[in-house]
Design a protein around this motif. Structure first.
Motif, PDB file in Angstrom:
ATOM      1  N   ARG A 192       0.828  -1.207   0.000  1.00 36.21           N
ATOM      2  CA  ARG A 192       0.000   0.000   0.000  1.00 36.21           C
ATOM      3  C   ARG A 192       0.865   1.261   0.000  1.00 36.21           C
ATOM      4  NH1 ARG A 192      -4.926  -1.219   4.320  1.00 36.21           N
ATOM      5  NH2 ARG A 192      -5.988  -2.817   3.081  1.00 36.21           N
ATOM      6  N   TRP A 193       1.935   1.194   0.751  1.00 35.26           N
ATOM      7  CA  TRP A 193       2.863   2.329   0.787  1.00 35.26           C
ATOM      8  C   TRP A 193       3.431   2.578  -0.605  1.00 35.26           C
ATOM      9  CZ3 TRP A 193       4.635   5.929   4.319  1.00 35.26           C
ATOM     10  CH2 TRP A 193       5.817   6.577   4.007  1.00 35.26           C
ATOM     11  N   LEU A 194       3.916   1.530  -1.274  1.00 33.29           N
ATOM     12  CA  LEU A 194       4.497   1.678  -2.598  1.00 33.29           C
ATOM     13  C   LEU A 194       3.456   2.144  -3.614  1.00 33.29           C
ATOM     14  CD1 LEU A 194       6.802  -1.470  -2.744  1.00 33.29           C
ATOM     15  CD2 LEU A 194       7.456   0.904  -2.323  1.00 33.29           C
ATOM     16  N   ALA A 195       2.224   1.662  -3.478  1.00 33.54           N
ATOM     17  CA  ALA A 195       1.166   2.102  -4.391  1.00 33.54           C
ATOM     18  C   ALA A 195       0.899   3.591  -4.238  1.00 33.54           C
ATOM     19  CB  ALA A 195      -0.109   1.297  -4.140  1.00 33.54           C
ATOM     20  N   SER A 196       0.888   4.068  -2.996  1.00 30.92           N
ATOM     21  CA  SER A 196       0.653   5.495  -2.779  1.00 30.92           C
ATOM     22  C   SER A 196       1.830   6.326  -3.286  1.00 30.92           C
ATOM     23  CB  SER A 196       0.397   5.768  -1.291  1.00 30.92           C
ATOM     24  OG  SER A 196       1.516   5.400  -0.507  1.00 30.92           O
ATOM     25  N   VAL A 197       3.050   5.809  -3.153  1.00 34.70           N
ATOM     26  CA  VAL A 197       4.218   6.510  -3.697  1.00 34.70           C
ATOM     27  C   VAL A 197       4.119   6.603  -5.217  1.00 34.70           C
ATOM     28  CG1 VAL A 197       6.720   6.358  -4.051  1.00 34.70           C
ATOM     29  CG2 VAL A 197       5.758   5.957  -1.778  1.00 34.70           C
ATOM     30  N   ALA A 198       3.671   5.522  -5.846  1.00 36.29           N
ATOM     31  CA  ALA A 198       3.539   5.529  -7.305  1.00 36.29           C
ATOM     32  C   ALA A 198       2.507   6.550  -7.757  1.00 36.29           C
ATOM     33  CB  ALA A 198       3.159   4.133  -7.792  1.00 36.29           C
ATOM     34  N   VAL A 199       1.352   6.556  -7.097  1.00 35.20           N
ATOM     35  CA  VAL A 199       0.312   7.522  -7.455  1.00 35.20           C
ATOM     36  C   VAL A 199       0.785   8.940  -7.182  1.00 35.20           C
ATOM     37  CG1 VAL A 199      -2.013   8.331  -6.879  1.00 35.20           C
ATOM     38  CG2 VAL A 199      -1.565   5.878  -7.089  1.00 35.20           C
ATOM     39  N   GLY A 200       1.430   9.131  -6.021  1.00 30.35           N
ATOM     40  CA  GLY A 200       1.928  10.459  -5.680  1.00 30.35           C
ATOM     41  C   GLY A 200       2.984  10.949  -6.650  1.00 30.35           C
ATOM     42  N   THR A 201       3.817  10.036  -7.161  1.00 33.53           N
ATOM     43  CA  THR A 201       4.850  10.426  -8.124  1.00 33.53           C
ATOM     44  C   THR A 201       4.232  10.958  -9.407  1.00 33.53           C
ATOM     45  OG1 THR A 201       6.423   8.818  -7.233  1.00 33.53           O
ATOM     46  CG2 THR A 201       6.793   9.587  -9.484  1.00 33.53           C
ATOM     47  N   LEU A 202       3.162  10.321  -9.853  1.00 36.80           N
ATOM     48  CA  LEU A 202       2.468  10.828 -11.042  1.00 36.80           C
ATOM     49  C   LEU A 202       1.915  12.231 -10.789  1.00 36.80           C
ATOM     50  CD1 LEU A 202       0.543   7.587 -12.121  1.00 36.80           C
ATOM     51  CD2 LEU A 202       2.666   8.508 -13.080  1.00 36.80           C
ATOM     52  N   GLY A 203       1.398  12.439  -9.573  1.00 39.27           N
ATOM     53  CA  GLY A 203       0.925  13.774  -9.212  1.00 39.27           C
ATOM     54  C   GLY A 203       2.056  14.784  -9.170  1.00 39.27           C
ATOM     55  N   LEU A 204       3.213  14.380  -8.621  1.00 37.07           N
ATOM     56  CA  LEU A 204       4.374  15.265  -8.587  1.00 37.07           C
ATOM     57  C   LEU A 204       4.783  15.685  -9.987  1.00 37.07           C
ATOM     58  CD1 LEU A 204       6.749  13.634  -5.920  1.00 37.07           C
ATOM     59  CD2 LEU A 204       5.361  15.692  -5.662  1.00 37.07           C
ATOM     60  N   MET A 205       4.821  14.730 -10.911  1.00 36.00           N
ATOM     61  CA  MET A 205       5.219  15.057 -12.278  1.00 36.00           C
ATOM     62  C   MET A 205       4.237  16.029 -12.921  1.00 36.00           C
ATOM     63  SD  MET A 205       6.882  11.615 -13.939  1.00 36.00           S
ATOM     64  CE  MET A 205       5.412  10.596 -13.729  1.00 36.00           C
ATOM     65  N   ALA A 206       2.963  15.871 -12.621  1.00 30.89           N
ATOM     66  CA  ALA A 206       1.949  16.752 -13.206  1.00 30.89           C
ATOM     67  C   ALA A 206       2.100  18.187 -12.705  1.00 30.89           C
ATOM     68  CB  ALA A 206       0.551  16.221 -12.881  1.00 30.89           C
ATOM     69  N   VAL A 207       2.257  18.367 -11.386  1.00 28.34           N
ATOM     70  CA  VAL A 207       2.377  19.728 -10.866  1.00 28.34           C
ATOM     71  C   VAL A 207       3.728  20.340 -11.239  1.00 28.34           C
ATOM     72  CG1 VAL A 207       0.733  19.351  -8.990  1.00 28.34           C
ATOM     73  CG2 VAL A 207       3.141  18.876  -8.607  1.00 28.34           C
ATOM     74  N   CYS A 208       4.775  19.509 -11.357  1.00 30.81           N
ATOM     75  CA  CYS A 208       6.072  20.025 -11.814  1.00 30.81           C
ATOM     76  C   CYS A 208       5.991  20.495 -13.259  1.00 30.81           C
ATOM     77  CB  CYS A 208       7.152  18.950 -11.661  1.00 30.81           C
ATOM     78  SG  CYS A 208       7.749  18.738  -9.970  1.00 30.81           S
ATOM     79  N   ALA A 209       5.215  19.793 -14.078  1.00 33.75           N
ATOM     80  CA  ALA A 209       5.037  20.216 -15.466  1.00 33.75           C
ATOM     81  C   ALA A 209       4.338  21.567 -15.541  1.00 33.75           C
ATOM     82  CB  ALA A 209       4.240  19.167 -16.231  1.00 33.75           C
ATOM     83  N   ALA A 210       3.354  21.778 -14.656  1.00 36.30           N
ATOM     84  CA  ALA A 210       2.660  23.071 -14.616  1.00 36.30           C
ATOM     85  C   ALA A 210       3.604  24.177 -14.134  1.00 36.30           C
ATOM     86  CB  ALA A 210       1.441  22.980 -13.703  1.00 36.30           C
ATOM     87  N   PHE A 211       4.404  23.870 -13.110  1.00 38.54           N
ATOM     88  CA  PHE A 211       5.378  24.842 -12.616  1.00 38.54           C
ATOM     89  C   PHE A 211       6.405  25.172 -13.699  1.00 38.54           C
ATOM     90  CE2 PHE A 211       9.442  25.624 -10.313  1.00 38.54           C
ATOM     91  CZ  PHE A 211       9.088  26.818  -9.690  1.00 38.54           C
ATOM     92  N   ALA A 212       6.844  24.152 -14.449  1.00 37.62           N
ATOM     93  CA  ALA A 212       7.798  24.366 -15.536  1.00 37.62           C
ATOM     94  C   ALA A 212       7.215  25.275 -16.609  1.00 37.62           C
ATOM     95  CB  ALA A 212       8.212  23.028 -16.135  1.00 37.62           C
ATOM     96  N   ALA A 213       5.918  25.172 -16.836  1.00 38.18           N
ATOM     97  CA  ALA A 213       5.283  26.038 -17.837  1.00 38.18           C
ATOM     98  C   ALA A 213       5.366  27.506 -17.415  1.00 38.18           C
ATOM     99  CB  ALA A 213       3.823  25.617 -18.025  1.00 38.18           C
TER     100      ALA A 213
END
Length: 360
Positions: A267-288
């Motif tokens: 469960r911990w690893l699953a939440s890290v995986a989901v959170g990583t996708l979220g991190l990439m999304a908000v980083c892409a917005a910040f990069a814009a």
């Protein structure tokens, strides 16, 4: 080195080479790193006795560091220096993002992990969420009595997801070959190459003796960067050597995943995986936003602000021609700031008396 370890290492390298050759034939992005990374990860999780020799990994980081330093010509250095404000914003963003990710992990798992005391889980979540190097964050977590196995697993999984996702996304979207910076020296001079290797190797050894983070990458890159900034041109690094360096780096990442990896706190690893996708999304917005303010390609700043590693994101920038110096400067400055500030910020945000109160 035992005979068994040597044979396992040799077989791992041969399989990694076969995977890289397959990816080259399929025209996938970063074939010499991603092919070995995926193949070695799958084999390791499947229980195969894969091995990575630390000396080869250090040599690979040394080679990549020396190669990336050649991009920092005086003109390029001036451009990177003019982006100090964007780099500073990137550092602040990384610290805030890491804290937020850690807080989310704690809130999500605190009701479920009853066997883990609240202070331990808080430290585990905080250092697992920090945007920094896995080994350094694991060491800092150990000093705060955190679950180092979960911290190391979180960083390994996040790096795997980022390294696999971003290069494919950028290549398939057509966002590559946008480099507005002049290419570094392309001519290989064998005498100059030997001298470059000796000087960058000395820098790497010095950083290693001083106990710095990523010494073989950082030491070699700083020496190569200093020579290039001074307009001293010794030699380019042969492409075959760069490919070999990517291969051993991919292998060193892949062997982190063992047969029991997915069974440890799924469960911990699953939440890290989901959170990583979220991190990439908000980083892409910040990069814009940064791209709009700095007038640079969005894809370059995606790599510069992404929650990935220095070597992996810089290699991606090199292969896809997306502004190696800018990406490297963002990633290096962020790592240095995170290593200096993450632990003091943890004690400031979560003082010992607050952690003791949470445990009662």
């Amino acid at each position: 080195m035992s005979v068994r370890f040597f044979l396992h290492t040799l077989l791992t390298l041969l399989l990694a080479w076969a995977a890289a050759a397959t990816c080259v034939a399929l025209h996938t992005p970063l074939p010499w790193m991603l092919g070995p990374l995926v193949a070695t990860s799958l084999l390791s999780i499947g229980g195969a006795p894969t091995e990575s020799w630390g000396t080869l990994r250090n040599a690979g980081q040394w080679t990549i560091g020396a190669t990336l330093g050649l991009y920092f010509t005086p003109e390029v250095t001036a451009l990177v220096g003019s982006l100090w404000w964007a780099i500073a914003l990137g550092i602040g963003w990384a610290l805030l993002l890491g804290w937020g990710f850690g807080a989310w992990l704690y809130r999500l798992h605190a009701p479920r992990m009853h066997g883990v005391p609240a202070p331990m889980l808080r430290a585990t979540s905080y250092f697992a969420g920090a945007i920094g190097a896995a080994s350094e964050m694991t060491l800092l977590a150990e000093r705060e009595s955190a679950r180092t196995d979960l911290v190391a697993a979180s960083h390994s999984l996040r790096l795997l997801i980022v390294t696999l996702t971003i290069p494919f996304a950028l290549q398939w979207s057509g966002l590559h070959g946008l480099d507005v910076l002049a290419p570094p020296v392309r001519v290989v001079d064998w005498q100059g190459l030997v001298l470059l290797g000796a000087l960058t190797g000395a820098g790497a050894l010095l950083m290693d003796r001083l106990g710095r983070a990523n010494p073989w990458f950082m030491g070699a890159m700083l020496v190569s960067m200093g020579l290039t900034m001074a307009s001293i041109t010794l030699s380019a690094v042969p492409q075959g050597l760069v490919n070999a360096a990517q291969l051993v780096i991919g292998v060193s990442l892949g062997v982190r995943f063992r047969a029991d990896f997915l069974r440890a706190a799924p469960r911990w690893l699953a939440s890290v995986a989901v959170g990583t996708l979220g991190l990439m999304a908000v980083c892409a917005a910040f990069a814009a936003l940064l791209a709009w303010g700095a007038g640079l390609p969005w894809a370059t700043l995606v790599l510069g602000t992404s929650p990935g590693g220095i070597a992996e994101m810089s290699i991606t920038a090199k292969v896809l021609q997306l502004g190696v110096p800018v990406v490297t400067a963002f990633q290096v400055c962020r790592l240095m700031a995170v290593l200096m500030l993450v632990a003091p910020l943890y004690r400031r945000i979560y003082p010992p008396e607050a952690s003791a109160g949470a445990a009662e």
